[in-house]
Design an enzyme around this catalytic site. Structure first.
Site, mmCIF file in Angstrom:
data_model
loop_
_atom_site.group_PDB
_atom_site.id
_atom_site.type_symbol
_atom_site.label_atom_id
_atom_site.label_comp_id
_atom_site.label_asym_id
_atom_site.label_seq_id
_atom_site.Cartn_x
_atom_site.Cartn_y
_atom_site.Cartn_z
ATOM 1 N N ARG A 36 56.897 76.440 17.432
ATOM 2 C CA ARG A 36 55.527 77.563 17.268
ATOM 3 C C ARG A 36 56.068 78.677 15.899
ATOM 4 N NH1 ARG A 36 53.163 77.425 23.071
ATOM 5 N NH2 ARG A 36 51.533 75.977 22.143
ATOM 6 N N LYS A 203 43.627 63.836 33.800
ATOM 7 C CA LYS A 203 42.669 64.062 34.848
ATOM 8 C C LYS A 203 40.854 64.011 33.740
ATOM 9 C CE LYS A 203 44.069 66.908 38.178
ATOM 10 N NZ LYS A 203 43.843 68.595 38.135
ATOM 11 N N GLY A 354 49.307 70.368 23.219
ATOM 12 C CA GLY A 354 49.233 70.094 24.443
ATOM 13 C C GLY A 354 50.191 68.598 24.776
ATOM 14 N N GLY A 377 45.234 74.137 26.090
ATOM 15 C CA GLY A 377 43.565 74.800 25.862
ATOM 16 C C GLY A 377 43.470 75.182 24.563
HETATM 17 P P1 AMP Z 1 46.727 66.107 30.277
HETATM 18 O O1 AMP Z 1 47.721 67.370 30.788
HETATM 19 O O2 AMP Z 1 45.494 66.105 30.640
HETATM 20 O O3 AMP Z 1 47.349 65.043 28.709
HETATM 21 O O4 AMP Z 1 47.272 64.384 30.626
HETATM 22 C C1 AMP Z 1 48.923 63.749 30.732
HETATM 23 C C2 AMP Z 1 49.577 63.307 31.504
HETATM 24 O O5 AMP Z 1 48.652 62.223 30.979
HETATM 25 C C3 AMP Z 1 50.927 63.306 30.915
HETATM 26 O O6 AMP Z 1 51.994 63.626 31.899
HETATM 27 C C4 AMP Z 1 50.330 61.552 30.952
HETATM 28 O O7 AMP Z 1 52.045 61.182 32.012
HETATM 29 C C5 AMP Z 1 49.639 60.992 32.143
HETATM 30 N N1 AMP Z 1 48.591 60.151 32.466
HETATM 31 C C6 AMP Z 1 48.918 59.362 31.128
HETATM 32 N N2 AMP Z 1 48.110 58.144 31.056
HETATM 33 C C7 AMP Z 1 48.502 57.947 32.704
HETATM 34 C C8 AMP Z 1 48.168 56.924 33.541
HETATM 35 N N3 AMP Z 1 47.662 55.547 33.577
HETATM 36 N N4 AMP Z 1 48.282 57.267 34.868
HETATM 37 C C9 AMP Z 1 48.986 58.491 35.244
HETATM 38 N N5 AMP Z 1 49.145 58.780 34.225
HETATM 39 C C10 AMP Z 1 48.970 59.507 33.060
#
Ligand code: AMP
Length: 396
Positions: A36, A203, A354, A377
């Site tokens: 950054r 999520k 992210g 974000g």
């Molecule tokens: P996000 O912050 O929503 O982009 O989510 C990122 C996180 O999603 C990472 O820490 C990954 O380990 C998790 N992730 C990705 N695929 C899976 C999965 N199949 N099961 C559980 N966690 C996951």
């Protein structure tokens, strides 16, 4: 919005307030990734080379207690900035007051000064994070011109971005902010087609507005990662213990109906029986899942399917890992997607910030994409098609 105006402005002798996003990861006072800082250098160098007097603002971490201040001082960041610039940076351990004002008065043309973490003001009643009007006006009074180069906080209305901009006559986007606007804004508003978005991460609830907006503009929306299982369950499949947001099932159904064949889901998976970094028990379609099992990554057939779609794309936006990339046994989907995107010729390829940006950098793909966003974000909200306050507040 164009930086031509900034390039044509005479900054010599001017006190130039620059808001950057130096919210870098640190461990025991050591910066573990200075990306950054590096990304903000063109704007700071421009100001310094023009003979402007750079007064640099950033936040670092979240400040809720006096103790948080100890591990979130910007002093180490100012030292790293000085190393990268090859020039002294005067660090002022205050966010307001006489010491700061005197230090600013002492600045000579081409000098740099960095003030302490803007969020230290949050201990005085969330003044930075609530865009306290008195604080924004005070910071604005310290300079002649304002440049916002902090994309990572552009989705927030804080005193150090919107507050300063609303109290100063002249404000510009910095070069990094402009780059983010050009690539992410360009992809959403006027993409070269085919435009393929690939979304992953944990999520669905976080990404619903992004999926919804991209269904309007993208030609295909590929969904992987933990999110995919909510969609598969919405299609009627048993996903076992895989990540699934029950309360999102109806929304997932709606999106599937709206998106029709625009939405592409994984077709094979790496199955295991516990959330641990051990070898997958088997690989196969979702119907092969056994009782008590979960999927932690996409499989090789899915990568082939995704490759077929991605290889003809002219614009690709990727946000969110395809599996639990933090575990060695479940990162092949995310690395595979990095490889596929890196090999698409003649396309604009953008990685949202992210985790996907961290993964792309960790796996050595830093230079293989057209643009890796510095905002997590902020890039998500931009992809949602939202106007970002940190951009909207600037003179156009
Ligand atoms: P996000 O912050 O929503 O982009 O989510 C990122 C996180 O999603 C990472 O820490 C990954 O380990 C998790 N992730 C990705 N695929 C899976 C999965 N199949 N099961 C559980 N966690 C996951």
């Amino acid at each position: 919005m164009s930086n031509q105006k900034l390039k044509n402005t005479n900054l010599k002798g001017k006190k130039v307030l620059i808001r950057v996003d130096f919210n870098v990861p640190m461990q025991d006072g050591i910066i573990t990734d200075d990306n950054r800082i590096v990304q903000a250098l063109p704007t700071i160098e421009f100001v310094v080379n023009q003979g402007g007097r750079a007064i640099i603002f950033s936040h670092l971490g979240r400040i809720k207690t006096e103790e948080d201040k100890l591990s979130n001082s910007l002093k180490p960041v100012s030292i790293r900035l000085a190393e990268l610039m090859g020039k002294d940076v005067r660090f002022v351990p205050e966010t307001r007051g006489e010491i700061l004002e005197t230090a600013i008065k002492e600045l000579k043309d081409g000098d740099m000064l960095m003030i302490e973490n803007t969020r230290f003001e949050d201990l005085k009643g969330k003044k930075e994070s609530t865009n306290d009007s008195e604080l924004g006006a005070y910071w604005a009074s310290l300079g002649d011109v304002f440049i916002n180069d902090a994309f990572g906080t552009a989705h927030r209305s804080h005193a150090s971005n919107v507050g300063i901009a609303s109290n100063i006559k002249t404000s510009f986007p910095g070069f990094l902010l402009e780059k983010e606007i050009k690539f992410i804004g360009g992809a959403v508003d006027n993409p070269k087609r085919p435009f393929v978005a690939i979304l992953g991460g944990a999520k669905v609830s976080d990404k619903i507005p992004v999926i919804s907006n991209l269904l309007k503009t993208a030609d295909k929306v590929i969904i992987g990662g933990g999110m995919a299982y909510t969609f598969l369950k919405a299609q009627g499949f048993d996903v076992g213990q895989s990540l699934c947001e029950e309360e999102m099932l109806d929304l997932a159904k709606e999106l599937l109906e709206r998106g029709k064949d625009k939405i592409v889901l994984p077709i094979d998976f790496l199955f295991t029986d516990e959330f641990k970094d051990k070898k997958p028990l088997h690989v196969g379609p979702i119907t092969a899942i056994k009782k008590g099992e979960m999927s932690l990554d996409i499989g090789p057939e899915t990568l082939k399917l995704f490759e077929n779609i991605l290889k003809t794309a002219k614009t690709i936006v990727w946000n969110g890992p395809m599996g639990v990339f933090e575990m060695e046994n479940y990162r092949s989907g995310t690395i595979g997607v990095c490889e596929i995107i890196a090999n698409v010729v003649d396309a604009i390829t953008i990685v949202g910030g992210g985790d996907s940006a961290a993964a792309a950098i960790q796996f050595g793909f830093q230079d293989k994409f057209t643009h890796i966003s510095t905002g997590g974000g902020a890039s998500l909200e931009y992809l949602e098609g939202k106007a970002l306050p940190g951009i909207e507040c600037l003179n156009k």
